[in-house]
Design a protein around this motif. Structure first.
Motif, mmCIF file in Angstrom:
data_model
loop_
_atom_site.group_PDB
_atom_site.id
_atom_site.type_symbol
_atom_site.label_atom_id
_atom_site.label_comp_id
_atom_site.label_asym_id
_atom_site.label_seq_id
_atom_site.Cartn_x
_atom_site.Cartn_y
_atom_site.Cartn_z
ATOM 1 N N SER A 281 0.688 -1.393 0.101
ATOM 2 C CA SER A 281 -0.083 0.106 -0.024
ATOM 3 C C SER A 281 1.084 1.172 -0.021
ATOM 4 C CB SER A 281 -1.050 -0.091 1.118
ATOM 5 O OG SER A 281 -0.286 -0.100 2.303
ATOM 6 N N GLY B 190 1.916 2.608 -2.384
ATOM 7 C CA GLY B 190 1.549 3.686 -3.577
ATOM 8 C C GLY B 190 2.534 3.774 -4.724
ATOM 9 N N SER C 282 4.499 8.060 -7.653
ATOM 10 C CA SER C 282 3.682 7.789 -6.236
ATOM 11 C C SER C 282 2.236 8.308 -6.633
ATOM 12 C CB SER C 282 4.387 8.459 -5.322
ATOM 13 O OG SER C 282 4.252 9.898 -5.337
ATOM 14 N N ALA C 283 1.924 8.708 -7.651
ATOM 15 C CA ALA C 283 0.494 9.256 -8.082
ATOM 16 C C ALA C 283 0.162 8.896 -9.423
ATOM 17 C CB ALA C 283 0.955 10.788 -8.010
ATOM 18 N N HIS C 284 -1.017 9.295 -9.611
ATOM 19 C CA HIS C 284 -1.503 8.917 -11.021
ATOM 20 C C HIS C 284 -1.123 10.294 -11.986
ATOM 21 C CE1 HIS C 284 -3.993 5.501 -10.215
ATOM 22 N NE2 HIS C 284 -4.404 6.307 -9.012
ATOM 23 N N GLU D 130 -3.177 12.626 -8.281
ATOM 24 C CA GLU D 130 -3.479 12.033 -6.967
ATOM 25 C C GLU D 130 -2.636 11.158 -6.436
ATOM 26 O OE1 GLU D 130 -7.667 9.825 -5.858
ATOM 27 O OE2 GLU D 130 -7.337 10.042 -7.906
ATOM 28 N N GLN D 131 -2.397 11.285 -5.436
ATOM 29 C CA GLN D 131 -1.451 10.633 -4.530
ATOM 30 C C GLN D 131 -1.979 9.009 -4.368
ATOM 31 O OE1 GLN D 131 1.772 10.777 -4.512
ATOM 32 N NE2 GLN D 131 1.867 12.844 -5.312
ATOM 33 N N ARG D 132 -1.258 7.856 -4.129
ATOM 34 C CA ARG D 132 -1.662 6.662 -4.092
ATOM 35 C C ARG D 132 -1.460 6.120 -2.666
ATOM 36 N NH1 ARG D 132 0.375 5.226 -10.101
ATOM 37 N NH2 ARG D 132 2.225 5.218 -8.939
ATOM 38 N N ARG E 270 -3.992 4.687 -0.181
ATOM 39 C CA ARG E 270 -5.176 4.615 -0.788
ATOM 40 C C ARG E 270 -5.473 3.579 -2.011
ATOM 41 N NH1 ARG E 270 -6.440 10.857 -2.726
ATOM 42 N NH2 ARG E 270 -8.468 9.690 -3.039
ATOM 43 N N GLU E 271 -4.355 3.094 -2.673
ATOM 44 C CA GLU E 271 -4.495 2.123 -3.687
ATOM 45 C C GLU E 271 -3.473 0.873 -3.288
ATOM 46 O OE1 GLU E 271 -4.455 3.356 -7.651
ATOM 47 O OE2 GLU E 271 -5.369 5.174 -7.136
ATOM 48 N N TRP E 272 -4.053 -0.234 -3.844
ATOM 49 C CA TRP E 272 -2.995 -1.508 -3.536
ATOM 50 C C TRP E 272 -2.404 -1.567 -5.080
ATOM 51 C CZ3 TRP E 272 -2.832 -6.370 -5.768
ATOM 52 C CH2 TRP E 272 -2.232 -7.349 -4.971
ATOM 53 N N ILE E 273 -1.198 -1.698 -4.945
ATOM 54 C CA ILE E 273 -0.168 -1.850 -6.055
ATOM 55 C C ILE E 273 0.838 -2.830 -5.689
ATOM 56 C CG2 ILE E 273 1.439 -0.807 -7.620
ATOM 57 C CD1 ILE E 273 0.091 1.832 -7.250
#
Length: 561
Positions: free
Chosen positions: A121, A123, A154-156, A160-162, A165-168
């Motif tokens: 997680s 990001g 680390s962001a889209h 937008e930072q991950r 907030r997101e599983w990679i």
């Protein structure tokens, strides 16, 4: 043998012909598999061969690549240190590795902890093509990992930072934990795992170093099947990779069925003792600690089927689901049939008639490597496990199809699901994947009529990623090509370059056998293009490389001679 085990054994015998058919459908050299129930091994068997020439039978002591199942040992190593008070699960990575400080989001350096790394997680984008190069070469040095991670996106694209907030999925950040283990203990990661885990459990067929396999006559080599119908061994001289502890911790180990069955018994034994104060550990010298903490769910994974939306979550080196679930094989190598385009796995959910029963947790993981897949499923409620391995993966993941057949037989799940038809569909999709998703779009976008410059202007070293990764372009001695590329000075990674467009060269070539042998870890053909920038004086001063499909192309500047 009690009545329950005898009934299970009869069900296993009835599904053996189906496993043989899976072996044939997936066209893998071997499948090796075993089952534990009530803490005891009740089935062990191998089908096929451990070598590409199909002359050496596989067996329960054959060592297979276990890929991401290596993470199980990494989290176990941390659990031991946490139990001894030398680490905390919530220790920030920067506490032990102060040089870790990703540029894209300062919070990652300040706040990302051991759990964040082990549950994926952070990001941060995964530097897969920077760590594993063509032909399975280890493409970067251990000491370069943190500088490379520090410049990972680390962001889209929209900013937008991950982080959290997101599983990679990211093997490299798991590898940071191995470096922490080394700094805490003063030992190399391989030595710590061997001394504190492998030796106490008697796992003498689990490889942490090249010397463990170099002179061993019972290694299941990774294979691919060529267009002439022959199996070919893929180069595997980099694995295990004890010289790169982070990769070893994330994906680099090998093991045998016998050792992994013993491992599962120890994991279940330790976990049960933590959950039940009255239970006495049954495994002598069991060193495992904190198994309940390791194997709980930390990051929810949404179900793709509303009818069977039982809980699913990623833990720390383990994936947890409750049966029945469409997510059971979501980490398997059968990704084509499970894609949003096909969703064929929804037709093959095990145990639908058991849906009203009490929650039935399943905790496991799959480890996929070039020419190999290893699968582990454990069932804490019954102290059971299913372990499978294969040394080929061209036409689907035979290990997971076999595992699901054995799970269905072990627990007598209803209705009986014919997994062979699913395997046939996965094999059909896999047979066309290369042409449809790589070769065809590559050919459609190639412009052979473009003007081509003198190749000599491109020759040189191009460096990027915090000055820790180099692509070397040279005049080639290889037939039918003018240029070649070497990844980060690893001569074994050399690939011929073919003209693609003006100032664009490709290290992909439209030949399926060649592609299989190179085994480049790329999702799209664009990742295999190098786009050179040529200045007004006709000199190449750098190149752009789309190393990751979801990141902006990276700039590698040409070094002055």
């Amino acid at each position: 043998m009690d009545q329950e085990q005898d009934a299970a054994l009869q069900r296993f015998l009835s599904c053996l012909p189906h496993i043989h058919q899976i072996h044939s459908i997936c066209q893998t050299p071997s499948i090796t598999f075993g089952v534990i129930h009530s803490g005891h091994v009740i089935l062990k068997k191998s089908i096929g061969h451990r070598d590409s020439g199909l002359t050496l039978p596989a067996n329960e002591d054959s060592m297979y690549m276990i890929g991401s199942c290596s993470k199980m040992f990494t989290t176990a190593a941390v659990g031991i240190l946490v139990d001894e008070g030398k680490l905390s699960w919530t220790d920030p990575i920067q506490k032990h590795l102060p040089e870790f400080n990703p540029e894209g989001d300062p919070r990652i350096g300040r706040e990302a902890d051991i759990i964040d790394c082990l549950r994926h997680s952070t990001g941060l984008a995964s530097p897969t093509m920077l760590t594993v190069g063509p032909r399975g070469t280890v493409a970067s040095n251990e000491e370069d990992l943190i500088p490379i991670l520090n410049v990972m996106p680390s962001a889209h694209a929209n900013g937008e930072q991950r982080f959290n907030r997101e599983w990679i999925y990211n093997n490299a950040v798991v590898g940071l934990v191995a470096l922490i283990v080394e700094r805490i203990t003063g030992q190399r990661f391989a030595d710590f795992v061997r001394e504190r885990i492998l030796e106490p459990l008697g796992l003498n067929r689990t490889a942490m170093t090249r010397s463990d396999v170099e002179n061993d006559g019972n290694v299941a080599v990774p294979c691919t099947k060529l267009s002439n119908g022959q199996f070919c061994q893929l180069l595997d001289i980099s694995w295990p990779c004890e010289g790169h502890s982070p990769l070893l911790a994330g994906m680099g180990m090998r093991s045998s069925l016998n050792d992994m069955l013993t491992w599962c018994i120890a994991v279940l034994d330790a976990e049960r003792s933590e959950n039940d104060p009255e239970y006495q550990r049954s495994v002598p010298n069991n060193p495992l600690k904190q198994m309940t903490r390791v194997r709980r769910g930390y990051w929810a994974r949404p179900s793709d089927d509303p009818e069977f939306s039982k809980a699913a979550a990623y833990g720390m080196g383990w994936f947890r689901v409750e049966l029945p679930s469409s997510m059971l094989g979501s980490f398997s190598g059968n990704s084509l049939s499970q894609s949003k385009e096909h969703r064929l796995h929804l037709q093959y959910i095990l145990g639908k008639e058991n849906a009203a029963a009490a929650p039935f947790p399943t905790v496991g993981h799959t480890g996929g490597m070039r020419g190999s897949i290893f699968s582990v499923y454990t069932f804490p409620n019954t102290q059971s496990a299913v372990v499978t391995a294969t040394n080929g993966r061209d036409l689907g993941d035979a290990s997971d199809f076999t595992a699901q057949l054995l799970i269905q037989a072990l627990f007598d799940l209803k209705p009986l699901v014919d997994l062979r038809s699913w395997a046939e569909k996965e094999a059909e999709l896999a047979a066309t994947q290369y042409r449809e998703y790589i070769e065809r779009p590559w050919e459609e976008n190639r412009r052979l009529d473009d003007p081509e410059r003198d190749c000599m202007i491109y020759v040189g070293d191009y460096r990027g990623f915090n000055d820790r990764f180099t692509l070397s372009i040279a005049m080639s001695d290889l037939p039918s090509t003018s240029l070649s590329v070497v990844f980060n000075h690893r001569l074994a990674s050399e690939c011929p370059l073919v003209f693609y467009q003006t100032d664009v060269y490709s290290f992909f070539q439209p030949d399926e056998d060649y592609s299989k042998m190179q085994a480049i870890i790329a999702k799209e053909y664009k990742q295999m293009l190098l786009k050179f920038r040529v200045d007004e004086g006709g000199r190449a001063d750098g190149l752009w490389w789309q190393w990751d499909t979801e990141a902006e192309p990276a700039w590698l500047g040409k070094l002055a001679k």
